[in-house]
Scaffold this active site. Structure first.
Site: not given
Length: 327
Positions: A100, A103, A153-154, A157-158, A175, A213, A310
């Site tokens: 995925k 988007e 990602g963020g 969400t992780g 990551e 990152c 971040e």
């Protein structure tokens, strides 16, 4: 080989989708090619291993086998490179996978999946699903049939993915974000070493408009050189040529979206409200669109939100220190 054949068209797609310069996109595609060649070579060298356990009646063998169904979720800043770091090892290990892309920047991954079909990857091995992280990503990661989840990602969400995966005892590789420091000491001296330090900080902060990152977004300067170093950073930052990624004269492109642009404005306003001072930049660029000026902010303390969170854009908080321990 197909990636090498289509390098220019893939780089153009990456630039159109992310806004980064063509120079950067071409480097990304070269790296993607290297990733697949590396794992292809690794496949040919992996073999079972016998372990001596001290008993001739016991055979102890270490074998490599596919982990199973992999969910691979990539971010929007390095779309094809990030997804290649996930797809290549999964293919090499003989896994099936659902990829995925973000988007926000899905186009190069779509082009890659077509190349995978052309290369003969069997149907059902590499599956592409598009949609938002909140809807599609959540459905993929909270699924008992998934054996392994790789997400870039963020932080928040992780954390959600780790919680969902724990319920199904799915393996997870995350990551997430960073807040990486450049620490510059007075003993760099002058001349070439000084210029190199300025160069490294500028690149670390403003490459790809800070959407990296590993951006060195905290600039921590020894007190005795701080004023001069900040002045040179500001002078150089103001000369960065922003523009369309397809224009060879452009040194950096826009932010990836209006959402990122709004986020930059909010971070700068927040920092100033907390007592920081703007050195340069801090606003939308005259080019319009989602261009944001390279920005330096001084007077930042470790307690401020811009010091801890971040930013993921061309905004660098500047700190000062007197001793190495303080830094």
């Amino acid at each position: 080989d197909l990636l090498a054949r289509d390098k220019e068209s893939l780089a153009a797609v990456e630039t159109a989708d992310t806004g980064k310069t063509l120079v950067e996109s071409r480097i990304d595609i070269d790296d993607v090619i290297s990733v697949f060649r590396y794992y292809a070579k690794l496949v040919a060298t992996q073999s079972d291993r016998l372990v001596d356990v001290g008993d001739p009646a016991v055979i102890s063998r270490v074998v490599h086998e596919p982990i199973g169904v992999c969910v691979l979720i990539a971010p929007w800043n390095y779309p094809l490179l990030q997804i290649s770091w996930k797809i290549a090892p999964a293919l090499a290990a003989g896994c099936t996978m659902v990829a995925k892309p973000s988007e926000v920047t899905p186009l190069s991954t779509i082009a890659f999946v077509r190349l995978a079909q052309e290369a003969g990857v069997p149907p059902g091995v590499l599956n592409l699903i598009q949609g938002s992280g909140a809807a599609v990503g959540a459905a993929l990661t909270d699924n008992p049939d998934v054996d392994f989840i790789s997400f870039t990602g963020g932080l928040s969400t992780g954390q959600n993915i780790a919680r969902s995966a724990a319920a199904h005892v799915s393996k997870v590789a995350l990551e997430l974000g960073g807040k990486n420091p450049h620490i510059v000491f007075a003993d760099i001296g002058t001349g070439d070493a000084w210029d190199a330090a300025v160069d490294q900080v500028l690149t670390g902060v403003f490459l790809h408009s800070g959407q990296v990152c590993s951006s060195g977004t905290r600039v921590i300067l020894e007190e005795s050189i701080a004023d001069d170093f900040v002045a040179q950073l500001a002078e150089r930052a103001e000369k960065i040529r922003m523009g369309d990624g397809t224009d060879a004269r452009s040194e950096t492109g826009p932010l990836v979206s209006q959402q990122q642009l709004d986020k930059m404005e909010a971070f700068v306003a927040l920092g100033i409200s907390e007592g920081a001072k703007l050195v340069t930049g801090g606003q939308r660029h005259a080019l319009g669109g989602s261009f944001f000026e390279p920005t330096l902010v001084t007077g930042v303390t470790p307690a401020m939100r811009m010091a801890k969170e971040e930013i993921f854009g061309p905004v660098a908080p500047l700190f000062r220190f007197s001793t190495e321990a303080e830094a």
